[in-house]
Write an enzyme that holds these catalytic residues in place. Structure first.
Site, PDB file in Angstrom:
ATOM      1  N   ASN A  63      -7.252  19.788  60.867  1.00  0.00           N
ATOM      2  CA  ASN A  63      -6.482  18.659  60.355  1.00  0.00           C
ATOM      3  C   ASN A  63      -6.359  18.876  58.847  1.00  0.00           C
ATOM      4  O   ASN A  63      -7.297  18.613  58.091  1.00  0.00           O
ATOM      5  CB  ASN A  63      -7.235  17.365  60.679  1.00  0.00           C
ATOM      6  CG  ASN A  63      -6.494  16.130  60.198  1.00  0.00           C
ATOM      7  OD1 ASN A  63      -5.484  16.228  59.503  1.00  0.00           O
ATOM      8  ND2 ASN A  63      -6.995  14.975  60.559  1.00  0.00           N
TER       9      ASN A  63
ATOM     10  N   ARG B 263      -3.347  19.393  63.978  1.00  0.00           N
ATOM     11  CA  ARG B 263      -2.735  18.069  63.911  1.00  0.00           C
ATOM     12  C   ARG B 263      -1.495  18.187  63.022  1.00  0.00           C
ATOM     13  O   ARG B 263      -1.579  18.627  61.876  1.00  0.00           O
ATOM     14  CB  ARG B 263      -3.700  17.074  63.287  1.00  0.00           C
ATOM     15  CG  ARG B 263      -3.058  15.732  63.119  1.00  0.00           C
ATOM     16  CD  ARG B 263      -3.875  14.823  62.252  1.00  0.00           C
ATOM     17  NE  ARG B 263      -3.186  13.550  62.126  1.00  0.00           N
ATOM     18  CZ  ARG B 263      -3.315  12.749  61.094  1.00  0.00           C
ATOM     19  NH1 ARG B 263      -4.077  13.081  60.082  1.00  0.00           N
ATOM     20  NH2 ARG B 263      -2.671  11.614  61.050  1.00  0.00           N
TER      21      ARG B 263
ATOM     22  N   HIS C   8      -0.251   7.909  64.244  1.00  0.00           N
ATOM     23  CA  HIS C   8      -1.553   7.674  64.903  1.00  0.00           C
ATOM     24  C   HIS C   8      -1.410   7.798  66.421  1.00  0.00           C
ATOM     25  O   HIS C   8      -2.229   7.242  67.174  1.00  0.00           O
ATOM     26  CB  HIS C   8      -2.106   6.258  64.623  1.00  0.00           C
ATOM     27  CG  HIS C   8      -2.590   6.043  63.222  1.00  0.00           C
ATOM     28  ND1 HIS C   8      -2.488   4.825  62.595  1.00  0.00           N
ATOM     29  CD2 HIS C   8      -3.173   6.866  62.336  1.00  0.00           C
ATOM     30  CE1 HIS C   8      -3.001   4.910  61.379  1.00  0.00           C
ATOM     31  NE2 HIS C   8      -3.419   6.150  61.193  1.00  0.00           N
TER      32      HIS C   8
ATOM     33  N   LEU D  41      -7.413   0.665  63.048  1.00  0.00           N
ATOM     34  CA  LEU D  41      -7.630   0.089  61.724  1.00  0.00           C
ATOM     35  C   LEU D  41      -8.582   0.975  60.933  1.00  0.00           C
ATOM     36  O   LEU D  41      -9.804   0.916  61.087  1.00  0.00           O
ATOM     37  CB  LEU D  41      -8.216  -1.325  61.853  1.00  0.00           C
ATOM     38  CG  LEU D  41      -7.501  -2.277  62.816  1.00  0.00           C
ATOM     39  CD1 LEU D  41      -8.214  -3.621  62.871  1.00  0.00           C
ATOM     40  CD2 LEU D  41      -6.041  -2.465  62.405  1.00  0.00           C
TER      41      LEU D  41
ATOM     42  N   ARG E  75      -1.624   1.014  51.221  1.00  0.00           N
ATOM     43  CA  ARG E  75      -0.203   0.861  51.562  1.00  0.00           C
ATOM     44  C   ARG E  75       0.119  -0.594  51.864  1.00  0.00           C
ATOM     45  O   ARG E  75      -0.678  -1.287  52.492  1.00  0.00           O
ATOM     46  CB  ARG E  75       0.153   1.727  52.766  1.00  0.00           C
ATOM     47  CG  ARG E  75       0.371   3.180  52.419  1.00  0.00           C
ATOM     48  CD  ARG E  75       0.525   4.026  53.664  1.00  0.00           C
ATOM     49  NE  ARG E  75      -0.664   4.817  53.896  1.00  0.00           N
ATOM     50  CZ  ARG E  75      -0.930   5.471  55.024  1.00  0.00           C
ATOM     51  NH1 ARG E  75      -0.090   5.427  56.020  1.00  0.00           N
ATOM     52  NH2 ARG E  75      -2.023   6.172  55.136  1.00  0.00           N
TER      53      ARG E  75
ATOM     54  N   GLU F 217      -9.490  11.731  67.968  1.00  0.00           N
ATOM     55  CA  GLU F 217      -8.241  12.491  67.990  1.00  0.00           C
ATOM     56  C   GLU F 217      -8.501  13.977  68.168  1.00  0.00           C
ATOM     57  O   GLU F 217      -7.741  14.682  68.833  1.00  0.00           O
ATOM     58  CB  GLU F 217      -7.484  12.242  66.681  1.00  0.00           C
ATOM     59  CG  GLU F 217      -6.944  10.831  66.576  1.00  0.00           C
ATOM     60  CD  GLU F 217      -6.708  10.390  65.142  1.00  0.00           C
ATOM     61  OE1 GLU F 217      -7.682  10.021  64.456  1.00  0.00           O
ATOM     62  OE2 GLU F 217      -5.555  10.415  64.703  1.00  0.00           O
TER      63      GLU F 217
HETATM   64  P1  AMP Z   1     -11.121   5.565  58.552  1.00  0.00           P
HETATM   65  O1  AMP Z   1      -9.866   5.833  57.775  1.00  0.00           O
HETATM   66  O2  AMP Z   1     -10.876   5.392  60.023  1.00  0.00           O
HETATM   67  O3  AMP Z   1     -12.242   6.509  58.251  1.00  0.00           O
HETATM   68  O4  AMP Z   1     -11.646   4.119  58.069  1.00  0.00           O
HETATM   69  C1  AMP Z   1     -11.997   3.861  56.737  1.00  0.00           C
HETATM   70  C2  AMP Z   1     -12.181   2.369  56.559  1.00  0.00           C
HETATM   71  O5  AMP Z   1     -13.221   1.899  57.448  1.00  0.00           O
HETATM   72  C3  AMP Z   1     -12.614   1.970  55.153  1.00  0.00           C
HETATM   73  O6  AMP Z   1     -11.881   0.846  54.718  1.00  0.00           O
HETATM   74  C4  AMP Z   1     -14.067   1.593  55.357  1.00  0.00           C
HETATM   75  O7  AMP Z   1     -14.513   0.633  54.426  1.00  0.00           O
HETATM   76  C5  AMP Z   1     -14.020   0.990  56.733  1.00  0.00           C
HETATM   77  N1  AMP Z   1     -15.363   0.846  57.270  1.00  0.00           N
HETATM   78  C6  AMP Z   1     -16.230   1.796  57.627  1.00  0.00           C
HETATM   79  N2  AMP Z   1     -17.414   1.242  58.003  1.00  0.00           N
HETATM   80  C7  AMP Z   1     -17.274  -0.105  57.862  1.00  0.00           C
HETATM   81  C8  AMP Z   1     -18.116  -1.226  58.102  1.00  0.00           C
HETATM   82  N3  AMP Z   1     -19.364  -1.087  58.537  1.00  0.00           N
HETATM   83  N4  AMP Z   1     -17.626  -2.461  57.840  1.00  0.00           N
HETATM   84  C9  AMP Z   1     -16.366  -2.619  57.404  1.00  0.00           C
HETATM   85  N5  AMP Z   1     -15.515  -1.607  57.172  1.00  0.00           N
HETATM   86  C10 AMP Z   1     -15.964  -0.366  57.404  1.00  0.00           C
END
Ligand code: AMP
Length: 414
Positions: A7, A99, A188, A217, A249, A395
């Site tokens: 990726n 990817r 996604h 999310l 964004r 993924e």
């Molecule tokens: P990703 O792009 O899927 O890696 O997600 C990143 C997002 O997940 C960031 O905004 C992190 O702050 C959020 N995140 C990860 N762990 C937690 C948690 N325990 N509580 C709230 N948000 C989280």
């Protein structure tokens, strides 16, 4: 078959080595053997490499470009001190899965990469000027560094290629679609497809029986309405800027804001898009950070008003999409959360689903609190009319499986 899943971002390479075959897929016994992340490529790169079962190796070294990054990974794989299960040297890497963010209308499923496919991915660059060139850097480098090893492209857009016209067309002159292919593509897709697949497995049902809303999310966010197993609608658009509020964004805005800013702020069009892509969303509203975990902490510990506002706008946008998709789907059987926020934040899930009694959606508060960093779990109350799940996305696993199936030329079923 051992598949190296790549990726590649503009200055990063994320990889996993996954052992898979048709029997492993059937029994859900594919194995991740190693993983790694090289970021800040182009300068002093920060490198994390890990053979599963061994402690991670962290280091910083200058890495010039993506080819140098792949050569670094290869040296690590070949190093006798690296103990990756089942992998002695490079000859144990049998295929590479990439990817690729944008496949436009051309790529509706994963495909073996050859010169023609590369040309066609290059033709998609105007639709994804930030992502596709970065993904292609990985393809060019891998072709140089792994000559003769089959490579497969797996597209973020492919899962959404089943959307009907009324969902993928914008209400702008039709000629613009004809001339420039301006339309919703969605992203996604591999994540939404994985969640739909896991849901089907959990419920023991057929693909055609999957009627759900998936919410990815993370730093980027998107929602997908899945009808009879196929993507019916999704929140990201021609680019990943549309839809939900994200880390940096804006998601949906009135397009007239762009002209307003250019005229009233004297901002260039490039700067406006920089603001919408990099300085909006959670970061823009809070003025603090794009990181949901930090915002939740700010809200709780310091009662920060703008942190609260950012979280609430984020959750409210999701709620609006849930309402819209429940209408489009004529009801759904489940809502599934995934991504860094979806998998780890009970508080965000609670706010997204609060006051949805009208739809009969009821969380089990205890289960919701428990579902942090788990693989998959149901978190709705037994009497909830729509079930709610947390399912950790993967993924890379789907990319490895697609790579295997494309090479063996067996149809993809999920
Ligand atoms: P990703 O792009 O899927 O890696 O997600 C990143 C997002 O997940 C960031 O905004 C992190 O702050 C959020 N995140 C990860 N762990 C937690 C948690 N325990 N509580 C709230 N948000 C989280």
């Amino acid at each position: 078959m051992n598949v190296l899943v790549l990726n590649c971002g503009s200055s990063s390479v994320k990889f996993q080595i996954i052992q898979t075959d048709l029997e492993a897929i059937k029994n859900d016994q594919d194995k991740m053997l190693a993983k790694g992340y090289l970021e800040r490529i182009g300068s002093q790169a920060i490198i994390t490499l890990q053979a599963i079962g061994q402690p991670p190796l962290r280091t910083a070294e200058p890495i010039r470009d993506h080819k140098a990054a792949l050569n670094y990974i290869i040296r690590w794989i070949n190093d006798p001190n690296t103990k990756i299960e089942g992998i002695k040297d490079l000859s144990d890497i049998h295929a590479i899965g990439h990817r690729i963010v944008h496949g436009a209308e051309r790529f509706k499923k994963s495909i073996l990469i050859d010169d023609e496919v590369i040309d066609q991915i290059e033709e998609c660059i105007p639709l994804a000027p930030l992502h596709n060139p970065a993904n292609l850097k990985g393809v060019y480098a891998a072709r140089d560094v792994f000559p003769g090893v089959p490579q497969v492209a797996v597209f973020d857009t492919a899962f959404h290629s089943t959307m009907p016209e009324e969902n993928y067309l914008y209400a702008i002159p039709y000629q613009l679609y004809r001339r420039f292919k301006i339309r919703r593509y969605g992203f996604h897709g591999t994540s939404h497809r994985y969640i739909a697949y896991r849901y089907r497995k959990i419920k023991g049902i057929e693909r055609e029986q999957v009627n759900i809303i998936t919410l990815h999310l993370g730093n980027g966010c998107s929602a997908c309405a899945i009808k009879n197993g196929f993507s019916l609608d999704t929140s990201m658009g021609m680019t990943p800027l549309e839809g939900l509020v994200m880390g940096t964004r804006s998601g949906d805005i009135d397009p007239a804001i762009i002209e307003f800013l250019i005229h009233n702020e004297g901002t260039s069009i490039e700067e406006v898009f920089n603001v919408l892509n990099k300085r909006s969303g959670l970061l823009g509203i809070s003025g603090l950070t794009n990181d949901m975990r930090d915002l939740l902490a700010e809200e709780q510990e310091h009662n920060d008003r703008r942190a609260s506002l950012a979280i609430n706008i984020f959750c409210n946008r999701i709620k609006k999409y849930i309402g819209a998709y429940l209408a489009e789907l004529n009801g759904a059987d489940a809502i599934c959360f995934t991504g860094g926020i979806g998998e780890n934040s009970p508080e965000v899930r609670r706010r997204c689903l609060s006051n949805l009694d009208f739809f009969g959606i009821k969380l089990d508060d205890e289960l919701n609190e428990k579902a942090v960093g788990i693989k998959e779990m149901k978190i709705s109350a037994p009497d909830s009319r729509i079930e709610v799940y947390v399912i950790a996305t993967n993924e890379e696993l789907l990319i490895a499986r697609d790579t295997l199936r494309v090479i063996l030329n067996v149809p993809r079923i999920w």
